[in-house]
Design an enzyme around this catalytic site. Structure first.
Site, short mmCIF file in Angstrom:
data_model
loop_
_atom_site.label_atom_id
_atom_site.label_comp_id
_atom_site.label_asym_id
_atom_site.label_seq_id
_atom_site.Cartn_x
_atom_site.Cartn_y
_atom_site.Cartn_z
N ILE A 17 0.45 -1.16 -0.28
CA ILE A 17 -0.18 -0.02 0.01
C ILE A 17 0.30 1.30 -0.02
O ILE A 17 0.25 2.54 -0.06
CB ILE A 17 -0.87 0.34 0.85
CG1 ILE A 17 -0.56 0.06 3.02
CG2 ILE A 17 -2.16 -0.75 0.94
CD1 ILE A 17 -0.03 0.73 2.94
N LYS A 41 14.71 -0.85 6.87
CA LYS A 41 13.37 -1.88 6.43
C LYS A 41 13.82 -3.52 7.17
O LYS A 41 14.82 -3.86 6.49
CB LYS A 41 13.34 -1.89 5.09
CG LYS A 41 11.95 -2.66 5.00
CD LYS A 41 10.83 -2.62 3.91
CE LYS A 41 10.39 -3.94 3.47
NZ LYS A 41 8.75 -3.54 2.92
N PRO A 218 -1.49 10.63 -4.38
CA PRO A 218 -2.13 10.22 -5.54
C PRO A 218 -1.38 9.18 -6.19
O PRO A 218 -0.48 8.94 -6.46
CB PRO A 218 -2.89 12.02 -6.43
CG PRO A 218 -1.30 12.26 -6.23
CD PRO A 218 -1.03 12.60 -5.14
N LEU A 220 0.56 7.84 -8.81
CA LEU A 220 1.71 8.97 -9.74
C LEU A 220 3.16 7.32 -10.65
O LEU A 220 3.06 7.01 -10.22
CB LEU A 220 2.54 9.37 -9.40
CG LEU A 220 2.48 10.64 -7.51
CD1 LEU A 220 3.25 10.68 -6.91
CD2 LEU A 220 1.97 11.21 -8.27
#
Length: 251
Positions: A17, A41, A218, A220
């Protein structure tokens, strides 16, 4: 953790997401202030062979955005080849994700950085312990435990698509139940055709309470840090990171 960390922990309403894209954009913003910024990460699953080297694209993106020079192994001590749940990917390789190893790696990077952005894996409650121990009392741990160990404020990336309100509110409830501060949320468009976006955003804002919306991103064509930055609430992010005195430019 023995010493307090300076940064945030980024989690999401689901996998795929946009956590990494948002994390990388925030790391890049911090770097533009002249700070030694690191995107971490600690656990990643899914690699591809590029020029003879196994590469995880999320780790690569965070490394590219960071202004603190770190190796892929320093950013992510546990990279697995299979693109599946990390505890399963570890089992397939005959490995185990050690909690102490993860925390040591984060602490080592944080000691060299001014600010860190630590991205979780998948959603907020992803198993990290031995696959055969999942569900066994006291024998397992998950990404919520990692966030709790780090003690950082949590930023929630909400993937805008049908069902996101429920996913976001449940995740926020789980974050707060751990005694962690939900410092804000970013709405990242997953389904560009999602109907009634404004009504969904209103419901999210009311449901997430005092956690501010830190951006509406948005779809992209090239979701690079520079492309995402204009859609983030940069002043609010500087407040969260306590970097107002370092601001030298506004994207």
């Amino acid at each position: 953790m023995s010493a307090p960390l300076h940064g945030i922990f980024v989690t999401g309403t689901d996998t795929e997401i946009g956590k990494t894209r948002i994390s990388a954009a925030i790391v890049a913003l911090l770097g533009k202030c002249g700070l030694r910024a690191a995107g971490l990460k600690p656990i990643a699953a899914g690699t591809e062979l590029i020029d003879g080297e196994r590469i995880n694209e999320d780790v690569h993106a965070l490394r590219a955005a960071s202004t603190l020079a770190l190796s892929a192994a320093e950013i992510c001590p546990y990279q697995f080849d299979a693109a599946c749940a990390p505890h399963v990917a570890a089992l397939l390789e005959g490995r185990q994700i050690e909690r102490a190893t993860v925390l040591t790696a984060v602490a080592a990077a944080a000691a060299r950085a001014d600010r860190i952005v630590v991205e979780g894996v998948g959603g907020f409650r992803v198993p990290l312990g031995r696959a055969e121990a999942v569900g066994a009392a006291g024998a397992d741990w998950d990404s919520a435990d990692l966030a709790t160990d780090l003690g950082l404020p949590v930023l929630l990336v909400v993937g805008l698509r049908l069902g996101c309100i429920n996913h976001a509110l449940l995740t926020a409830e789980a974050i707060r139940a751990r005694g962690l501060r939900l410092c804000g949320w970013v709405a990242n468009t997953v389904d560009a055709g999602m109907p009634e976006v404004a009504h969904n955003l209103d419901a999210l804002a009311r449901g997430l309470g005092d956690a501010p919306c830190l951006g509406l991103v948005p779809r992209l064509p090239v979701p690079s840090p520079d492309a995402i930055a204009p859609y983030l609430n940069v002043p609010a992010l500087h407040t969260i990171f306590d970097t107002q005195d370092h601001v030298t430019e506004t994207p």
